[in-house]
Design an enzyme around this catalytic site. Structure first.
Site, PDB file in Angstrom:
ATOM      1  N   CYS A 197      -4.613  -0.854   2.250  1.00 28.26           N
ATOM      2  CA  CYS A 197      -4.598  -1.855   3.321  1.00 28.26           C
ATOM      3  C   CYS A 197      -3.577  -2.961   3.029  1.00 28.26           C
ATOM      4  CB  CYS A 197      -6.013  -2.419   3.456  1.00 28.26           C
ATOM      5  SG  CYS A 197      -6.156  -3.874   4.488  1.00 28.26           S
ATOM      6  N   CYS A 256      -4.914  -6.500   3.262  1.00 26.10           N
ATOM      7  CA  CYS A 256      -5.779  -6.773   2.101  1.00 26.10           C
ATOM      8  C   CYS A 256      -4.948  -7.275   0.928  1.00 26.10           C
ATOM      9  CB  CYS A 256      -6.547  -5.517   1.693  1.00 26.10           C
ATOM     10  SG  CYS A 256      -7.672  -4.897   2.953  1.00 26.10           S
TER      11      CYS A 256
END
Length: 104
Positions: A30, A33
């Site tokens: 991600c 993230c």
């Protein structure tokens, strides 16, 4: 910096801390993230021992991600005295997180 530690259960983790606990649900793949890593470092540097930050890989703990209805990454959950008090989805500026934690 996020805390790395083992816990026997998620309930054990959230119930055995006296300060606010910020949980970052993430995945290695991600991109947003990864953007949260320096932001969480800023939050920790600013608040020091006033907050504990824990990162949980949603792919390693899918049951936990499902239990807490994690539908997008990153998702940040703020716990206080064992209760979820706030939730954010997506990248958040450090000021938003710091202000919410300070209010506790």
């Amino acid at each position: 910096m996020a805390t790395t530690r083992q816990f026997s259960s998620f309930n054990d983790l959230i119930s055995h801390t006296s300060q606010p606990l910020l949980i970052d649900f993430y995945a290695d793949w991600c991109g947003p993230c990864r953007m949260m890593v320096p932001i969480l470092d800023q939050v920790k540097q600013h608040l020091k021992t006033a907050v504990e930050i824990v990162k949980i890989d949603s792919e390693r703990y899918p049951q936990l991600a499902s239990q807490y209805r994690i539908q997008s990454l990153p998702t940040l959950l703020l716990f206080y005295h064992g209760q979820e008090v706030q939730r954010w989805e997506g990248v958040q500026p450090p000021e938003v997180l710091i202000d919410a934690i300070r209010r506790l």
